[in-house]
Design a protein around this motif. Structure first.
Motif, PDB file in Angstrom:
ATOM      1  N   SER A  35       0.827  -1.214   0.000  1.00 41.63           N
ATOM      2  CA  SER A  35       0.000   0.000   0.000  1.00 41.63           C
ATOM      3  C   SER A  35       0.858   1.259   0.000  1.00 41.63           C
ATOM      4  O   SER A  35       0.504   2.276  -0.619  1.00 41.63           O
ATOM      5  N   HIS A  36       1.996   1.176   0.707  1.00 42.09           N
ATOM      6  CA  HIS A  36       2.897   2.326   0.741  1.00 42.09           C
ATOM      7  C   HIS A  36       3.425   2.640  -0.666  1.00 42.09           C
ATOM      8  O   HIS A  36       3.464   3.810  -1.084  1.00 42.09           O
ATOM      9  N   PHE A  37       3.814   1.599  -1.387  1.00 34.58           N
ATOM     10  CA  PHE A  37       4.306   1.826  -2.751  1.00 34.58           C
ATOM     11  C   PHE A  37       3.202   2.380  -3.654  1.00 34.58           C
ATOM     12  O   PHE A  37       3.444   3.254  -4.497  1.00 34.58           O
ATOM     13  N   GLU A  38       1.992   1.859  -3.513  1.00 36.06           N
ATOM     14  CA  GLU A  38       0.886   2.376  -4.316  1.00 36.06           C
ATOM     15  C   GLU A  38       0.642   3.853  -4.018  1.00 36.06           C
ATOM     16  O   GLU A  38       0.437   4.671  -4.928  1.00 36.06           O
ATOM     17  N   GLU A  39       0.665   4.184  -2.739  1.00 38.51           N
ATOM     18  CA  GLU A  39       0.461   5.575  -2.354  1.00 38.51           C
ATOM     19  C   GLU A  39       1.596   6.455  -2.882  1.00 38.51           C
ATOM     20  O   GLU A  39       1.381   7.587  -3.345  1.00 38.51           O
ATOM     21  N   GLN A  40       2.803   5.922  -2.810  1.00 35.58           N
ATOM     22  CA  GLN A  40       3.952   6.675  -3.297  1.00 35.58           C
ATOM     23  C   GLN A  40       3.859   6.912  -4.818  1.00 35.58           C
ATOM     24  O   GLN A  40       4.107   8.024  -5.314  1.00 35.58           O
ATOM     25  N   ASP A  41       3.472   5.868  -5.559  1.00 29.58           N
ATOM     26  CA  ASP A  41       3.312   6.017  -7.017  1.00 29.58           C
ATOM     27  C   ASP A  41       2.203   7.004  -7.349  1.00 29.58           C
ATOM     28  O   ASP A  41       2.339   7.830  -8.266  1.00 29.58           O
ATOM     29  N   LEU A  42       1.087   6.924  -6.611  1.00 33.71           N
ATOM     30  CA  LEU A  42      -0.025   7.830  -6.881  1.00 33.71           C
ATOM     31  C   LEU A  42       0.373   9.280  -6.619  1.00 33.71           C
ATOM     32  O   LEU A  42       0.012  10.193  -7.392  1.00 33.71           O
ATOM     33  N   MET A  43       1.135   9.500  -5.539  1.00 33.76           N
ATOM     34  CA  MET A  43       1.583  10.867  -5.227  1.00 33.76           C
ATOM     35  C   MET A  43       2.501  11.392  -6.344  1.00 33.76           C
ATOM     36  O   MET A  43       2.400  12.548  -6.767  1.00 33.76           O
ATOM     37  N   GLU A  44       3.380  10.525  -6.844  1.00 34.44           N
ATOM     38  CA  GLU A  44       4.292  10.955  -7.902  1.00 34.44           C
ATOM     39  C   GLU A  44       3.523  11.265  -9.188  1.00 34.44           C
ATOM     40  O   GLU A  44       3.769  12.292  -9.858  1.00 34.44           O
ATOM     41  N   LEU A  45       2.565  10.395  -9.541  1.00 33.01           N
ATOM     42  CA  LEU A  45       1.778  10.625 -10.747  1.00 33.01           C
ATOM     43  C   LEU A  45       0.922  11.882 -10.632  1.00 33.01           C
ATOM     44  O   LEU A  45       0.791  12.665 -11.591  1.00 33.01           O
ATOM     45  N   ASN A  46       0.340  12.102  -9.486  1.00 35.25           N
ATOM     46  CA  ASN A  46      -0.467  13.317  -9.285  1.00 35.25           C
ATOM     47  C   ASN A  46       0.405  14.576  -9.364  1.00 35.25           C
ATOM     48  O   ASN A  46      -0.025  15.623  -9.870  1.00 35.25           O
ATOM     49  N   GLY A  47       1.630  14.435  -8.838  1.00 31.78           N
ATOM     50  CA  GLY A  47       2.539  15.586  -8.926  1.00 31.78           C
ATOM     51  C   GLY A  47       2.868  15.935 -10.368  1.00 31.78           C
ATOM     52  O   GLY A  47       2.884  17.117 -10.761  1.00 31.78           O
ATOM     53  N   LYS A  48       3.129  14.895 -11.189  1.00 31.46           N
ATOM     54  CA  LYS A  48       3.416  15.148 -12.602  1.00 31.46           C
ATOM     55  C   LYS A  48       2.165  15.631 -13.342  1.00 31.46           C
ATOM     56  O   LYS A  48       2.251  16.434 -14.281  1.00 31.46           O
ATOM     57  N   LEU A  49       0.998  15.146 -12.911  1.00 29.60           N
ATOM     58  CA  LEU A  49      -0.241  15.620 -13.530  1.00 29.60           C
ATOM     59  C   LEU A  49      -0.408  17.117 -13.301  1.00 29.60           C
ATOM     60  O   LEU A  49      -0.805  17.870 -14.222  1.00 29.60           O
ATOM     61  N   GLU A  50      -0.116  17.557 -12.094  1.00 37.15           N
ATOM     62  CA  GLU A  50      -0.222  18.983 -11.810  1.00 37.15           C
ATOM     63  C   GLU A  50       0.787  19.777 -12.645  1.00 37.15           C
ATOM     64  O   GLU A  50       0.515  20.906 -13.095  1.00 37.15           O
TER      65      GLU A  50
END
Length: 467
Positions: A35-50
């Motif tokens: 779950s930590h890795f999933e959360e970490q990937d989602l945060m990175e993808l959202n950051g690039k989306l912004e």
């Protein structure tokens, strides 16, 4: 290990519980790390989306839109695992990063995120590798132009390789932990049951010469204190019973030896030479007295053996105590006159029980009291009902030499005599008080002896029962 032993049971229970705990903890840890890795990937993808949304928001003219891909490429340098694609409202691809790999539906149906506004993470495999990605809409700064679709994906093969190695190491550690708990559980169970083995060692060491061995309750765990105390009490009872049995065996041999010796001596003398018929008759009469004494002793012993095994079942009838005592007074009247002893009865009362058995017990007490009362003395029999306690108390009291306190508890032992050297032939075998106690206890009663200041008293307490 014996599968039915307490040690094996405790070890099995401890190991099973520990295994379940370790498995649950291992599964939980693996889930949390994933779950930590999933959360970490989602945060990175959202950051690039912004970042992409910010770049598109600066596009105000078609010429700006033409230069946007270069700006995005410069911004995404240093992220080799990241793939980005932008498609316009006319389904024309405006930008793709190098080696961009996407699930088709990411561009076809952009996600609007969950209730908290976060984009929904999608996972898929393509070309033997795993990816996670998100898609969303991003508006440009061109007035009136519909928003573009942005898709971002990240390669998670490094994460998967790490999780595989992590899980392998985790389950190896858990397997080692399970094996360790089995060993430690067995050691703990063995050490915890050490006091029980000590009890077993003491029990093994019990013999005729080691009946005094005891366990120390202070050295055993709290849970075994009651067991240690009960074990010591059992050993004390065994020691006392063995001592009584040993004394009884010695006394019985001594009591039987005297009449048998008399019989042998008289018979040897009788057959040593020819004698007149009258002399033979006298020898036979003397032998008959010894046989009668042996018969009484054997009958008394059989009675006590039945009492010890709970085989005495008294009948139930109303017994008027004053009537029984007066009849005994009449029976012992000649003996009392010979001893110059007076007999006194005071009180009234009745109990339910076996009349013949009770008369035998009362007869033993009365004859014993007359025998030990000095001349001109009086034997008193007192009957008193105690309505408050629901008891009836029957007391035999006589003057005479006091009995030492240390002898009182043993008066009801078989063959016990306070002073055996003063025994007279008429004293009997020493079983009278033992029989009396057995009869009283068979009637749910209690008998005690008291002696002080030149007065000896035997008290019997019976429960008062309805007629």
């Amino acid at each position: 290990m014996n599968p039915e032993s307490i040690t094996s049971r405790l070890t099995l229970f401890f190991s099973t519980v520990s295994t379940l705990v370790l498995l649950v903890v291992g599964t939980l840890i693996g889930t949390l790390v994933e779950s930590h890795f999933e959360e970490q990937d989602l945060m990175e993808l959202n950051g690039k989306l912004e970042l992409v949304r910010h770049a598109l928001a600066k596009v105000h003219t078609p010429s700006d839109l033409a230069t946007a891909p270069q700006s995005l490429s410069d911004a995404l340098i240093g992220h080799p695992d990241l793939s980005v694609a932008i498609r316009g409202h006319d389904r024309r691809v405006l930008f793709t990063s190098s080696s961009a790999i996407f699930a088709t539906h990411l561009l076809e149906q952009p996600s609007h995120g969950d209730s908290s506004g976060k984009s929904r993470l999608v996972m898929w495999e393509q070309g033997g590798e795993a990816y996670r990605g998100i898609s969303a809409v991003a508006a440009t700064g061109i007035a009136g132009q519909p928003p573009a679709t942005v898709a971002l994906a990240i390669n998670i093969e490094r994460h998967r390789a790490f999780m595989k190695a992590f899980r392998n190491n985790l389950w190896l550690a858990i397997a080692a932990g399970i094996a360790l708990t089995v060993v430690l559980g067995w050691v703990a169970a063995r050490r915890g049951l050490a006091p029980v083995r000590e009890m077993a060692d003491v029990a093994k060491g019990i013999s005729v010469s080691h009946l005094g061995d005891r366990l120390s309750p202070e050295t055993v765990p709290t849970e075994l204190v009651d067991l240690a105390i009960a074990f010591n009490e059992m050993l004390a009872r065994l020691e006392d019973s063995f001592r009584r049995l040993s004394d009884f065996s010695s006394d019985l041999a001594h009591e039987l030896r005297t009449p048998i010796s008399n019989l042998m001596t008289q018979t040897q003398v009788a057959v040593s030479k020819e004698r007149p018929a009258d002399e033979y008759r006298e020898v036979l009469y003397s032998n008959l007295e010894e046989y009668e004494r042996l018969a009484r002793m054997i009958a008394d012993m059989l009675f006590l053996a039945k009492a010890d095994n709970g085989l005495i079942i008294p009948s139930s009838e109303t017994v008027d105590l004053p009537t029984e005592v007066r009849e005994l007074f009449g029976f012992y009247e000649a003996f009392a006159e010979e001893q110059d002893v007076s007999l006194v009865l005071v009180g009234e009362g009745s109990v339910r029980g076996d009349r013949l058995m009770l008369r035998r017990a009362l007869s033993n007490l009365l004859s014993n009291a007359i025998r030990h009362t000095p001349r001109h003395g009086a034997v008193k029999v007192i009957i008193r009902q105690e309505a408050e306690s629901g008891k009836i108390r029957l007391t035999f009291e006589n003057p005479g030499e006091s009995i030492q306190p240390e002898h009182l508890p043993r008066l009801f032992d078989r063959f016990f005599r306070v002073d055996s050297s003063r025994r007279k032939a008429s004293d009997g075998a020493g079983l009278g008080l033992a029989i009396t106690k057995s009869v009283v206890e068979a009637h749910q009663g209690k008998i005690q002896a008291f002696s002080a200041d030149g007065v000896t008293r035997f008290e019997i307490i019976f429960p008062i029962t309805d007629r």
